[in-house]
Design an enzyme around this catalytic site. Structure first.
Site, PDB file in Angstrom:
ATOM      1  N   GLY A 206      -5.288  22.656   6.629  1.00  0.00           N
ATOM      2  CA  GLY A 206      -4.544  23.636   5.848  1.00  0.00           C
ATOM      3  C   GLY A 206      -4.549  23.295   4.369  1.00  0.00           C
ATOM      4  N   LEU A 207      -4.613  24.312   3.521  1.00  0.00           N
ATOM      5  CA  LEU A 207      -4.729  24.109   2.081  1.00  0.00           C
ATOM      6  C   LEU A 207      -3.385  24.298   1.397  1.00  0.00           C
ATOM      7  CD1 LEU A 207      -8.056  26.043   1.381  1.00  0.00           C
ATOM      8  CD2 LEU A 207      -7.747  23.598   1.791  1.00  0.00           C
TER       9      LEU A 207
ATOM     10  N   THR B 106      -9.057  34.006   4.243  1.00  0.00           N
ATOM     11  CA  THR B 106      -9.716  34.128   2.944  1.00  0.00           C
ATOM     12  C   THR B 106      -9.789  35.585   2.500  1.00  0.00           C
ATOM     13  OG1 THR B 106     -11.044  32.154   3.372  1.00  0.00           O
ATOM     14  CG2 THR B 106     -11.841  33.653   1.666  1.00  0.00           C
TER      15      THR B 106
ATOM     16  N   HIS C 187      -6.537  36.638   1.027  1.00  0.00           N
ATOM     17  CA  HIS C 187      -6.393  36.188  -0.367  1.00  0.00           C
ATOM     18  C   HIS C 187      -7.081  37.171  -1.320  1.00  0.00           C
ATOM     19  CE1 HIS C 187      -4.510  32.288   0.195  1.00  0.00           C
ATOM     20  NE2 HIS C 187      -5.370  31.997   1.154  1.00  0.00           N
TER      21      HIS C 187
END
Length: 374
Positions: A264-265, A40, A43
Site C-alpha cells: 500500500g502507498l 490507479t 486517481h
C-alpha cells in the site's frame, strides 16, 4: 475506436473516438475484450495530487487491466500469433538498463506504466510491446484473465516467501488485499486475518477464506492479532492499505523474525521506530512493486489452473464498456459499493460473463444492479 481517456486536468473521464493504433516492429496489436477498473484509474478520474504529479501528458487513454486477443504483430515479433488470447503486465521495461540486466525488469530504471506513461487498454484496441505480454490459457475466462495484473500483486506479496503453516495478516480490504487472502488460503496458510473498514468487502473477505475479519476503526487491531496468533504476533504481515496507523499496528503485531510486505502507498511519509519495530525484532521487510516478470505470472497461472484460487467473489459488478461512469461511481462511493468492477466491450460477452458468474459465485449481499435496466 472507442476509448476512455483523461482529456484535461480536473475531475472526470470521457469516452472519445480515437484512431486504431499501429504496432511497431516489436509490438502487438490487441483487440480488447474485457477491462477492469483499478485504484490507479480512480486517481486519474479524481485527478488528485498523485495523478497531477505522475501524469505528464494529456490527453491520455487510461487503463492497464485487460484481456483480449492478438489481431496484428510487428515484423520482429515471433512469440505471438494472430488469435492468441493475451493480457499484459502493466510494467513495460527497457530490458537494457542495469536493473533489468540484474533480472529485475519490473523495477526497470526506464519503466513505463501502461495507461500512465503511454496510452492504456481502456479502448477497443491497444498496442503493447511483446516483452510485456502474457499468453493466457485458452480455457481461462476473459473476466478472470483481465484481473491478473492486480491478482499478480497479491501473488507476489503473499508468496515472496512460502506461507504454508503460517499465520498471515492482511491490512486492507481493497481488491489486492482480498485477492491476497485467496492466495494465502490456496497456499496452505494456517490462519488468515484481514482488517478493513467496509462492510461489503469484509464480507467478501470471508468468502475468500479469511478466518477472522477485524473492523479497523471499531476493534483493537494489534491486540486481536496477537491474541489470534498464539500471543506472539503474526508470522506474515501484508500491508495493503498505505494507512499510517495500519502500518504502525502491523509492525507492532508482527512477531519477532516475522515477514512484513509493504504494498500500500502512503500519501505522506510514515514515522517508524526503526530500532524497536525492525532491528530488534529481526523482521524481514519486503517492498512489493508490480510482479516478478514472469515468475509471478507462472505461479498465478498454476493456482488458477488447478482450481485452488478462486478470485470471483471479489468481482462484484459487470458492466457494458459504455457504462464506465457507473462503474467508477460504484468504486468511488463512500462506503464503497463494489469489490472489483469489470467492463465488457462486447455486449454478447456481457450476458455470457454474467451467467457464468452467477453459476460460480453465490450472492452474499444485496448489490446495486449489474447493468442499466437489469
Amino acid at each position: 475506436m472507442k476509448a476512455i481517456a483523461k482529456i484535461k486536468k480536473g475531475k472526470g473521464l470521457k469516452m472519445i473516438e480515437a484512431p486504431v493504433p499501429r504496432p511497431a516492429a516489436d509490438e502487438v496489436l490487441i483487440q480488447v475484450d474485457v477491462v477492469s477498473i483499478c485504484g490507479t484509474d480512480l486517481h486519474l478520474d479524481r485527478w488528485d495530487a498523485w495523478a497531477g504529479k505522475r501524469v505528464t501528458h494529456l490527453p491520455q487513454i487510461i487503463g492497464h487491466e485487460f484481456s483480449g486477443h492478438v489481431v496484428e504483430t510487428g515484423k520482429n515479433v515471433k512469440r505471438f500469433q494472430i488469435g492468441d488470447p493475451v493480457t499484459a503486465d502493466s510494467h513495460i521495461p527497457c530490458l537494457k538498463c542495469a536493473v533489468c540486466l540484474k533480472n529485475l525488469p519490473h523495477l526497470c530504471n526506464q519503466l513505463q506504466i501502461l495507461g500512465i506513461d503511454r496510452d492504456g487498454c481502456f479502448a477497443e484496441y491497444v498496442v503493447i510491446p511483446s516483452r510485456s505480454l502474457w499468453e493466457n490459457a485458452p480455457e481461462l475466462p476473459p473476466e478472470i484473465a483481465s484481473i491478473q495484473d492486480p491478482l499478480g500483486n497479491a501473488v507476489y506479496a503473499t508468496l515472496v516467501e512460502p506461507v504454508e503453516g503460517q499465520n498471515v495478516v492482511i491490512l486492507g480490504d481493497g481488491p489486492v488485499g482480498l485477492f491476497a487472502a485467496g492466495v494465502a488460503r490456496a497456499s496452505g496458510a494456517e490462519k488468515i486475518i484481514l482488517t478493513g473498514l467496509n462492510p461489503l468487502t469484509l464480507k467478501i473477505a470471508e468468502q475468500m477464506g479469511v478466518d477472522r475479519v477485524i473492523h479497523a476503526q471499531k476493534e483493537d487491531v494489534s491486540q486481536i492479532i496477537r491474541d489470534e496468533c498464539e500471543g506472539v504476533g503474526a508470522d506474515v504481515l501484508l500491508e495493503m492499505s498505505g494507512n499510517a496507523q495500519a502500518i504502525s499496528d502491523g509492525l507492532s503485531a508482527l512477531r519477532k523474525g516475522g515477514r512484513f510486505c509493504a504494498f500500500g502507498l502512503p500519501s505522506s511519509p510514515v514515522p517508524i521506530d526503526f530500532s524497536d519495530q525492525i532491528i530488534f525484532k529481526g523482521i524481514r521487510l519486503f517492498g512489493i512493486s508490480g510482479r516478478l516478470m514472469f515468475k509471478t505470472w507462472r505461479q498465478m497461472a498454476g493456482l488458477l489452473h488447478v482450481g485452488k484460487l478462486n478470485p470471483r467473489p471479489v468481482l462484484t459488478h459487470f458492466l457494458d464498456f459504455d457504462d464506465f461512469e457507473q462503474g467508477f461511481a460504484l468504486m468511488e462511493a463512500i462506503p464503497r459499493l463494489a469489490g472489483k468492477v469489470v467492463l465488457v466491450l462486447k455486449p454478447a460477452f456481457l450476458k455470457e460473463i454474467q451467467e457464468r458468474q452467477s453459476l460460480e459465485v453465490s450472492r452474499f449481499v444485496s448489490l446495486p444492479p449489474l447493468t442499466k435496466g437489469d
